[in-house]
Design a protein around this motif. Sequence first.
Motif, PDB file in Angstrom:
ATOM      1  N   CYS A 170       0.595  -1.150  -0.089  1.00 44.55           N
ATOM      2  CA  CYS A 170       0.059  -0.036  -0.068  1.00 44.55           C
ATOM      3  C   CYS A 170       0.848   1.421   0.111  1.00 44.55           C
ATOM      4  CB  CYS A 170      -0.912   0.050   1.256  1.00 44.55           C
ATOM      5  SG  CYS A 170      -2.151  -1.116   1.265  1.00 44.55           S
ATOM      6  N   LEU A 171       1.948   1.068   0.819  1.00 43.27           N
ATOM      7  CA  LEU A 171       2.892   2.410   0.971  1.00 43.27           C
ATOM      8  C   LEU A 171       3.596   2.871  -0.643  1.00 43.27           C
ATOM      9  CD1 LEU A 171       4.373   1.982   4.447  1.00 43.27           C
ATOM     10  CD2 LEU A 171       3.452   3.918   3.583  1.00 43.27           C
ATOM     11  N   GLU A 172       3.760   1.729  -1.072  1.00 48.33           N
ATOM     12  CA  GLU A 172       4.451   1.753  -2.397  1.00 48.33           C
ATOM     13  C   GLU A 172       3.698   2.033  -3.801  1.00 48.33           C
ATOM     14  OE1 GLU A 172       6.963  -1.905  -2.639  1.00 48.33           O
ATOM     15  OE2 GLU A 172       8.109  -1.227  -0.970  1.00 48.33           O
ATOM     16  N   HIS A 173       2.155   1.947  -3.410  1.00 49.14           N
ATOM     17  CA  HIS A 173       1.444   2.057  -4.591  1.00 49.14           C
ATOM     18  C   HIS A 173       0.144   3.208  -4.256  1.00 49.14           C
ATOM     19  CE1 HIS A 173       3.397  -1.739  -5.275  1.00 49.14           C
ATOM     20  NE2 HIS A 173       2.964  -1.685  -6.617  1.00 49.14           N
ATOM     21  N   GLY A 174       0.504   4.154  -3.774  1.00 50.11           N
ATOM     22  CA  GLY A 174      -0.271   5.305  -3.649  1.00 50.11           C
ATOM     23  C   GLY A 174      -1.464   5.085  -2.975  1.00 50.11           C
ATOM     24  N   VAL A 175      -1.756   4.541  -1.937  1.00 53.25           N
ATOM     25  CA  VAL A 175      -3.073   4.369  -1.279  1.00 53.25           C
ATOM     26  C   VAL A 175      -3.015   5.292  -0.361  1.00 53.25           C
ATOM     27  CG1 VAL A 175      -4.092   2.918   0.510  1.00 53.25           C
ATOM     28  CG2 VAL A 175      -3.150   1.660  -1.279  1.00 53.25           C
ATOM     29  N   ARG A 176      -4.178   6.109   0.042  1.00 52.34           N
ATOM     30  CA  ARG A 176      -4.252   7.348   0.827  1.00 52.34           C
ATOM     31  C   ARG A 176      -4.942   6.736   2.324  1.00 52.34           C
ATOM     32  NH1 ARG A 176      -3.562  11.357   3.424  1.00 52.34           N
ATOM     33  NH2 ARG A 176      -4.259  13.520   2.520  1.00 52.34           N
ATOM     34  N   VAL A 177      -5.891   6.091   2.271  1.00 52.80           N
ATOM     35  CA  VAL A 177      -6.465   5.652   3.393  1.00 52.80           C
ATOM     36  C   VAL A 177      -6.406   4.017   2.992  1.00 52.80           C
ATOM     37  CG1 VAL A 177      -8.771   5.481   4.506  1.00 52.80           C
ATOM     38  CG2 VAL A 177      -8.189   7.429   3.482  1.00 52.80           C
ATOM     39  N   ALA A 178      -6.243   3.447   4.425  1.00 52.00           N
ATOM     40  CA  ALA A 178      -6.141   1.868   4.455  1.00 52.00           C
ATOM     41  C   ALA A 178      -6.872   1.251   5.525  1.00 52.00           C
ATOM     42  CB  ALA A 178      -4.699   1.356   4.482  1.00 52.00           C
ATOM     43  N   ASN A 179      -8.028   0.326   5.283  1.00 51.60           N
ATOM     44  CA  ASN A 179      -8.831   0.124   6.324  1.00 51.60           C
ATOM     45  C   ASN A 179      -8.279  -1.373   6.758  1.00 51.60           C
ATOM     46  OD1 ASN A 179     -11.375   0.086   7.864  1.00 51.60           O
ATOM     47  ND2 ASN A 179     -11.480  -1.899   6.927  1.00 51.60           N
TER      48      ASN A 179
END
Lengths: 193, 279
Positions: free
Chosen positions: B138-147
Amino acid sequence: MTDRELRTESDVGSSASLLTLICELARWSHGAAAVSVAIIDGNGLEYVASSGAGADEIVGTRLGAGEGLAGFVAATGQSLAVRDAVSDPRFNREVAERTGYVPNAIQIVPILDADGDVTGVMSMLDRGHHDDVPNDPPFALPGFADLAAALLTRSQPDGGRVVEVARRLDEMSSRDRGAALTAISAVLDAIAR
Amino acid sequence: MSADATPDDDLPAWSEPFHGDGPGAAPDLGLDHPITREWAYGDGSGRGVRLAVVDSGVDGTHPLVGGVAEYVDVVRDPEADEGIRFELGEHDDLYGHGTACAAIVRSLAPEVEIVSVRVLGADLKGSAFNFAHGLDWCLEHGVRVANLSLSTSNDKYAETFHEIVDDATFARMLLVSAMNNERKRTIPSEYAGVFSVACAPGTDREQVWCNPNGPAEWGAAGVDVDIAWNAHGSITATGNSFAAPVVAGHLARIVGAHPELTVWQARTVLAAVAANAAL
């Protein structure tokens, strides 16, 4: 990062009768129809101990990954309480019918090993099924799951070493045993400080 | 305003502060012009926000999910670099849990871009390992919010997740993490750097409660709630797992309206629009 270690089946087998006693105590404490323990074995679950309705039939039953409510709890590590179990799509009716008892309510909690990883699940069917229950159960279901976890952990390799030390102490003369216990106590005290 | 539900012995752990008398007042900045929901949420669509559901997969064809923009399956592979392989392409949801979370998010932020990061699959072993690598992805692929409606109790992962939470904070990735349903170690939910969530009373997803005392810092609907499930179905269930995506949905609205917000700014805005703000 490292993966957890799993017990072998023989480790668990030696604890099965004590696990059954824990199930029996949990079932009696909550007036439940049944309580069971299933452990992760490979990529599935195997029921290794049970008390109450369908106990003889459920022990030895295997569930594949993702099967039933127990599989869900094993995978997610999240406990689950379902009131109308048969209408829940996660409920495995086939397993329930094989045991001869189809419950209304199910509570399932994870059993965690010493590292905090899920090593199995404890399931309780229809709490309050029997009226003859103590006013204050000694534990809620997670407390009994902790008891089961302690028992399963005891059967891991470190626990085996404790048994080995106890056996060697038993074989000593009373004089040597006294000296050995004094030495062991001194080491334990030093570690505790 | 106070929480109004009766305390319940069957509540998921960590939910107690939001019941009974409630958590008290959310922190108040004492501004002359308070932050309003209209300013905080903008059009409330979550448009432009990439939101990961790190879970058991998502059924993108479920009518309540309304599509998945991207799928990645985090698979253990001893032959692969670092023992993990990332498989792109559509996958299913073995348990229904991730589908439930995605549908809750969608109900609050209808235009959010959902990414399914599957870390709970058929392999029952070592899910914390997959979980940590899923967050790295997620950090490397532009995720803004992670549930994160899952957690680990394994102390061996405490440092790993500490590093991930710190990295996420400075990368402006908002981690929304459900507290364990039992009163046990709950990593990374118990860390101050995540939006940790437990169940508040009621079923109204528009209400989010702020508990400044933590460790469950946010409360949202999660008791006897109707949720999406496998086979395009739905069930009624209880769990902190289903409260977390409510908070994730509110945060998607906020960063959709204000894309540059840092994690601490988003936390301040969410507290300002909480149900117990300015009591």
